[in-house]
Design a protein around this motif. Structure first.
Motif, PDB file in Angstrom:
ATOM      1  N   PRO A  37      11.568  -4.427 -15.525  1.00  0.00           N
ATOM      2  CA  PRO A  37      12.074  -5.291 -16.601  1.00  0.00           C
ATOM      3  C   PRO A  37      13.214  -6.198 -16.147  1.00  0.00           C
ATOM      4  N   MET A  38      14.033  -5.740 -15.209  1.00  0.00           N
ATOM      5  CA  MET A  38      15.189  -6.530 -14.795  1.00  0.00           C
ATOM      6  C   MET A  38      14.785  -7.704 -13.906  1.00  0.00           C
ATOM      7  N   ARG A  39      13.754  -7.527 -13.097  1.00  0.00           N
ATOM      8  CA  ARG A  39      13.336  -8.599 -12.192  1.00  0.00           C
ATOM      9  C   ARG A  39      12.141  -9.373 -12.737  1.00  0.00           C
ATOM     10  N   GLY A  40      11.501  -8.838 -13.781  1.00  0.00           N
ATOM     11  CA  GLY A  40      10.322  -9.508 -14.322  1.00  0.00           C
ATOM     12  C   GLY A  40       9.194  -9.577 -13.322  1.00  0.00           C
ATOM     13  N   GLU A  41       8.880  -8.449 -12.698  1.00  0.00           N
ATOM     14  CA  GLU A  41       7.792  -8.432 -11.722  1.00  0.00           C
ATOM     15  C   GLU A  41       7.125  -7.059 -11.710  1.00  0.00           C
ATOM     16  N   TRP A  42       5.882  -7.018 -11.238  1.00  0.00           N
ATOM     17  CA  TRP A  42       5.163  -5.763 -11.106  1.00  0.00           C
ATOM     18  C   TRP A  42       5.486  -5.090  -9.774  1.00  0.00           C
ATOM     19  N   VAL A  43       5.525  -3.771  -9.804  1.00  0.00           N
ATOM     20  CA  VAL A  43       5.682  -2.967  -8.589  1.00  0.00           C
ATOM     21  C   VAL A  43       4.485  -2.023  -8.538  1.00  0.00           C
ATOM     22  N   ALA A  44       3.881  -1.866  -7.352  1.00  0.00           N
ATOM     23  CA  ALA A  44       2.690  -1.017  -7.214  1.00  0.00           C
ATOM     24  C   ALA A  44       3.054   0.343  -6.635  1.00  0.00           C
ATOM     25  N   TYR A  45       2.441   1.381  -7.173  1.00  0.00           N
ATOM     26  CA  TYR A  45       2.675   2.756  -6.717  1.00  0.00           C
ATOM     27  C   TYR A  45       1.361   3.370  -6.284  1.00  0.00           C
ATOM     28  N   ALA A  46       1.301   3.752  -5.031  1.00  0.00           N
ATOM     29  CA  ALA A  46       0.102   4.374  -4.468  1.00  0.00           C
ATOM     30  C   ALA A  46       0.579   5.577  -3.674  1.00  0.00           C
ATOM     31  N   ALA A  47       0.861   6.653  -4.415  1.00  0.00           N
ATOM     32  CA  ALA A  47       1.580   7.781  -3.818  1.00  0.00           C
ATOM     33  C   ALA A  47       0.771   8.464  -2.729  1.00  0.00           C
ATOM     34  N   VAL A  96     -16.452 -10.909  13.370  1.00  0.00           N
ATOM     35  CA  VAL A  96     -15.337 -10.554  12.479  1.00  0.00           C
ATOM     36  C   VAL A  96     -15.868  -9.515  11.496  1.00  0.00           C
ATOM     37  N   ALA A  97     -15.047  -8.546  11.117  1.00  0.00           N
ATOM     38  CA  ALA A  97     -15.467  -7.522  10.159  1.00  0.00           C
ATOM     39  C   ALA A  97     -14.416  -7.377   9.071  1.00  0.00           C
ATOM     40  N   VAL A  98     -14.881  -7.147   7.849  1.00  0.00           N
ATOM     41  CA  VAL A  98     -13.975  -6.967   6.704  1.00  0.00           C
ATOM     42  C   VAL A  98     -14.390  -5.710   5.966  1.00  0.00           C
ATOM     43  N   PHE A  99     -13.452  -4.804   5.728  1.00  0.00           N
ATOM     44  CA  PHE A  99     -13.801  -3.605   4.949  1.00  0.00           C
ATOM     45  C   PHE A  99     -12.661  -3.227   4.015  1.00  0.00           C
ATOM     46  N   ASP A 100     -13.024  -2.442   2.986  1.00  0.00           N
ATOM     47  CA  ASP A 100     -12.026  -1.969   2.024  1.00  0.00           C
ATOM     48  C   ASP A 100     -11.049  -1.021   2.707  1.00  0.00           C
ATOM     49  N   ASN A 101      -9.767  -1.259   2.496  1.00  0.00           N
ATOM     50  CA  ASN A 101      -8.743  -0.348   3.008  1.00  0.00           C
ATOM     51  C   ASN A 101      -8.941   1.030   2.380  1.00  0.00           C
ATOM     52  N   ARG A 102      -8.926   2.073   3.205  1.00  0.00           N
ATOM     53  CA  ARG A 102      -9.078   3.435   2.678  1.00  0.00           C
ATOM     54  C   ARG A 102      -7.863   3.837   1.840  1.00  0.00           C
ATOM     55  N   PHE A 103      -6.729   3.227   2.090  1.00  0.00           N
ATOM     56  CA  PHE A 103      -5.506   3.577   1.357  1.00  0.00           C
ATOM     57  C   PHE A 103      -5.004   2.340   0.623  1.00  0.00           C
ATOM     58  N   PRO A 104      -5.754   1.891  -0.386  1.00  0.00           N
ATOM     59  CA  PRO A 104      -5.409   0.615  -1.019  1.00  0.00           C
ATOM     60  C   PRO A 104      -4.192   0.727  -1.929  1.00  0.00           C
ATOM     61  N   THR A 105      -3.380  -0.310  -1.906  1.00  0.00           N
ATOM     62  CA  THR A 105      -2.278  -0.438  -2.866  1.00  0.00           C
ATOM     63  C   THR A 105      -2.829  -0.855  -4.221  1.00  0.00           C
ATOM     64  N   LEU A 106      -3.947  -1.582  -4.204  1.00  0.00           N
ATOM     65  CA  LEU A 106      -4.612  -2.035  -5.426  1.00  0.00           C
ATOM     66  C   LEU A 106      -6.111  -1.820  -5.245  1.00  0.00           C
ATOM     67  N   THR A 107      -6.802  -1.365  -6.297  1.00  0.00           N
ATOM     68  CA  THR A 107      -8.258  -1.173  -6.227  1.00  0.00           C
ATOM     69  C   THR A 107      -8.885  -1.330  -7.606  1.00  0.00           C
ATOM     70  N   PHE A 131       6.186  -5.493  -4.503  1.00  0.00           N
ATOM     71  CA  PHE A 131       6.503  -4.353  -3.652  1.00  0.00           C
ATOM     72  C   PHE A 131       5.460  -3.256  -3.834  1.00  0.00           C
ATOM     73  N   ALA A 132       5.123  -2.606  -2.707  1.00  0.00           N
ATOM     74  CA  ALA A 132       4.170  -1.495  -2.726  1.00  0.00           C
ATOM     75  C   ALA A 132       4.918  -0.243  -2.326  1.00  0.00           C
ATOM     76  N   MET A 133       4.849   0.777  -3.176  1.00  0.00           N
ATOM     77  CA  MET A 133       5.578   2.021  -2.942  1.00  0.00           C
ATOM     78  C   MET A 133       4.581   3.132  -2.678  1.00  0.00           C
ATOM     79  N   ASP A 134       4.808   3.919  -1.624  1.00  0.00           N
ATOM     80  CA  ASP A 134       3.930   5.067  -1.425  1.00  0.00           C
ATOM     81  C   ASP A 134       4.615   6.375  -1.812  1.00  0.00           C
ATOM     82  N   VAL A 135       5.704   6.262  -2.536  1.00  0.00           N
ATOM     83  CA  VAL A 135       6.341   7.464  -3.084  1.00  0.00           C
ATOM     84  C   VAL A 135       6.789   7.120  -4.505  1.00  0.00           C
ATOM     85  N   LEU A 136       6.597   8.046  -5.418  1.00  0.00           N
ATOM     86  CA  LEU A 136       6.969   7.778  -6.810  1.00  0.00           C
ATOM     87  C   LEU A 136       8.472   7.952  -7.013  1.00  0.00           C
TER      88      LEU A 136
END
Lengths: 365, 365
Positions: free
Chosen positions: B48-58, B93-104, A343-348
Motif C-alpha cells: 500500500p505504501m509504494r503502490g506496487e505488487w510484490v510476488a511471493y513464491a515461498a 534456441v529453446a524456451v521452457f517454463d521455469n520449474r520455480f516460477p515467480t508467476l504462473t 520484487f520477487a520473494m522466496d520467503v514469506l
C-alpha cells in the motif's frame, strides 16, 4: 541536547552533539584530511524515459586520496600530522559535510545537454554515531539512540532553513561490506534533495490518496492491523512499534514507526522519541542475534517533505532492507526487481517475522 | 523460423526454435529433471505504501533439488538417468517454463491478509540461447541473434494470446556471478505480468505525455539527438542504434533501439531485425572487449504492453545495466538509489561512451 558548530579548513561544516554540555568547546577546532577548498560541482540530468533526476558527481571516482587501510577518518584526531574528520572531545554524535557530495548548495553552471540539466543542489552529510570505531548502532545505549533521533530532527530543521530550496531530507545508514561499505566506524548519512525523490514521492501519493478516502494516515492504519494480528510484530511499546510488513520486498525487511500520527522527527514528543529508540534498538539487537554475527542492512528514514506544507497523510518511519535472503545467501536484485519494479520473494514475511520474534533481546539501557 | 512444441513429464511446456527445419522432430520428447507435477502456487500482495505488487513464491527457497556442481540442466540430455531440461537435437534456441516460477497461470487461492492479495498469475520462461555451455551471447552469429529476436516476438504473441490477462512481457538476461547468476550456460528469462509493472508503467506515462505534446515517440526523439551529437553513439546502422544515454543511471549503461517508431518485437521488419541484431552484437562485443574479460550485465527489453491497445508512444528498446563502475569496483545500490530512487553517478555517460567507442569490434557474422 547540546551542540557546537565548527568550520573545517576546507570550508565544510561540522556540528558536534551531546546530551551534556561539551566541556572543551572553547579551544576546539575542526580538523580535515583535506586542506584545499572542496570545489565540488555536481549536476543533475533529467531522465526523460523514467521521469526522474539522476545526479552526476564525476570527481567522486577520481579522488586521489588513498589512505592506508588502518586509517579511520571518522576517529577523533590524535596526531595533527595525520588529520581525520573529527576533533578529540567529549561529544557523542558528530555531523559534517561529506567531502565528496553527490549534492551541494555550491553547485553551479550545469552542462548544456539534450536532456534538461540543473545544478546538483542539495546537501550530503556524514553522521558519526559514536567515537568507538568497533561499536555498532545496536550496542549503543538507548540515550545515544534518542540523541541520534534528536540530531536527525535538528539536521532536518537546519538543512531546510539554511537552504529553502530543499524539499526532502533522508537520513540513512548503509551497514556492512555486503552493501558496499568500506568504512566500518558506525556512521550514517543524510541526503537532502531540492525535489521530492521518486520513492518518497510515490509513497506520498499513496498516503495522500488513503488519507483523502479514509481520513487517516495509511501507515497508522497498517500499524493498527499489525497490532491486531500480532503475527509479524517485533516490538510494541506505548508509542512505537516494529514489524515485518505483510508486503515486505526483502527478506528480513522491518519497519519501525509510531502508533500515533507523527509526520517527522521534529514532531516526536520526548516520550515517543524514547519509545522509538527502544523499538529501534530492539530490531537492531534481534538482527545481531539472528545469526550471531554483524547483520548488514540499509536503514532509511522517511518523513514529511520540507516543502512548507502540512503533511498529515504521512508518517515518520524507518525501513530496513537487509541484503541476505537466508544465512548464507544474498538476495540479488535482477530482472524483475530492477527492470520491472516487481520484487520477487522466496520467503514469506510471516516466516522471517517468526525467526526474528524468536530472537530474545534484553534492551535495558 | 521453425518451431516444435513439446510437453515435459511434469506438465511444463518446451518449444524448440531453429532457422532450419528441426530434423529429428518426430521421435523427440521433452525431458525434465523433475517428474512430479510442478504444483507452484505463488501469490501477489499489494504494497500500500509504494503502490506496487510484490510476488511471493515461498517454494523457490525450499527446493530440495541439489545438483552436483558440474551438472548443467540447460545442456542437451546425454544420459536419461541424469535428465536435463533439454533434449538432443539440431534446434538452436529453446524456451521452457521455469520449474520455480515467480508467476504462473496455475496460481490460485491467495492467502487472506490485511493487504490486498491476488493469485501469482503470469508466466516465467527460461530462454536458452545456444547448445554450447561455454558460449556467450556476444559470440553467437548474427543469424542466431536475429532468431532470438524472432523468438522474443513469438513468445510475446503466444504468451499474450494463451493468457489474455497478461499485460506485459519482459525478456531479460542476467549475466555473470556479479549479478547473482549461478548457471553460466547462455540463457535469459521471460517474465509475463498480469499488470503493467511499475517501471514500464512509469515509462509509458512519460512516453505518452511526450507523444501527446510533440506528436512523436519520446525515444525516437532522443535517438535523433544522439545521432546529431554523435558523442555517446556506439552504433548507427540503417535501422538501429546503440548509445550511452545522456541520463545513464549506471556506468556503462547502454540502450539499443530503432530509429523508426517500433513498439514491439512483433513490429520489426526483417531488415530492421537484422540491423537490430547487429547493433546488439556490437554492444556485446564492445563490452567483452572493454576489459578483455566476460562482462556482466542485466539486459532488459522494453516493449508495448500486451493490453490490446495501440501504443504509438512507446518504443522497443534494450537497456543494459552493468554492475561495475570501473574495472575493479562494483556499483552498490545504497541509500540514495534504493531508498530515494535518485541514482548517483561518479562517472559521466560521455566518459564511459568514449571508452566503449574506442573498443574496436568486427561484427562480420
Amino acid at each position: 541536547m547540546h551542540s557546537l558548530d565548527l568550520k573545517k579548513p576546507d570550508g565544510r561544516s561540522l556540528t558536534l552533539y551531546s546530551t551534556r554540555p561539551i566541556s572543551n568547546a572553547e579551544g576546539m577546532s575542526a580538523p580535515s584530511p583535506f586542506q584545499d577548498p572542496q570545489g565540488a560541482n555536481p549536476h543533475l540530468r533529467w531522465h526523460p524515459m523514467r521521469g526522474e533526476w539522476v545526479a552526476y558527481a564525476a570527481y567522486r571516482q577520481n579522488r586521489t586520496f588513498q589512505p592506508p587501510p588502518e586509517y579511520n577518518p571518522l576517529a577523533p584526531m590524535k596526531d595533527p600530522s595525520n588529520p581525520t574528520e573529527l576533533p578529540e572531545g567529549d561529544y557523542e554524535v558528530a555531523v559534517f559535510d561529506n567531502r565528496f557530495p553527490t549534492l551541494t548548495g555550491e553547485a553551479h553552471d550545469p552542462p548544456s545537454l539534450d536532456v534538461r540539466t540543473e545544478p546538483g543542489n542539495g546537501k550530503c552529510e556524514v553522521v558519526v554515531f559514536t567515537q568507538d570505531p568497533k561499536a555498532a548502532l545496536a550496542e549503543l545505549p538507548l540515550a545515544r539512540i534518542e540523541l541520534l533521533l534528536q540530531v536527525w530532527a535538528d539536521r532536518t530543521r537546519r538543512i531546510a532553513s539554511e537552504n529553502p530550496t530543499i524539499q526532502y531530507v533522508l537520513p540513512f545508514e548503509n551497514r556492512g561490506a555486503e552493501v558496499g561499505v568500506t568504512l566500518h566506524h558506525p556512521h550514517g548519512q543524510i541526503y537532502a534533495y531540492p525535489f521530492i525523490p521518486q520513492v518518497p514521492a510515490r509513497m506520498l501519493e499513496q498516503e495522500l490518496q488513503h488519507y483523502q478516502q479514509h481520513g487517516e494516515n495509511l501507515l497508522v492504519s497498517m500499524v493498527r492491523a499489525e497490532i491486531a494480528t500480532q503475527e509479524r510484530l517485533l516490538y510494541e511499546g506505548e508509542h512505537a512499534v516494529a514489524f515485518v510488513p505483510p508486503c515486505a520486498r526483502y527478506p528480513y525487511e522491518v519497519w519501525v514507526t509510531l502508533k500515533a500520527p507523527t509526520p517527522s522527527f521534529g514532531a516526536l514528543s520526548d516520550a515517543a522519541r524514547a519509545d522509538l529508540a527502544r523499538a529501534l534498538k530492539t530490531v537492531l539487537m534481534k538482527y545481531e542475534g539472528l545469526w550471531q554475527r554483524p547483520f548488514p542492512y540499509l536503514m532509511a528514514w522517511y518523513q514529511a517533505p520540507t516543502d512548507g506544507q502540512e503533511h498529515p497523510e504521512t508518517q515518520l518511519h524507518a525501513v530496513f532492507w537487509p541484503p541476505y535472503r537466508s544465512k548464507e545467501r544474498l538476495k540479488y536484485l535482477a530482472g524483475t526487481e530492477l527492470a520491472a519494479g516487481m520484487f520477487a520473494m522466496d520467503v514469506l514475511p510471516e516466516a522471517t517475522a517468526a525467526q526474528l520474534r524468536e530472537v530474545q533481546v534484553n534492551v535495558d539501557a
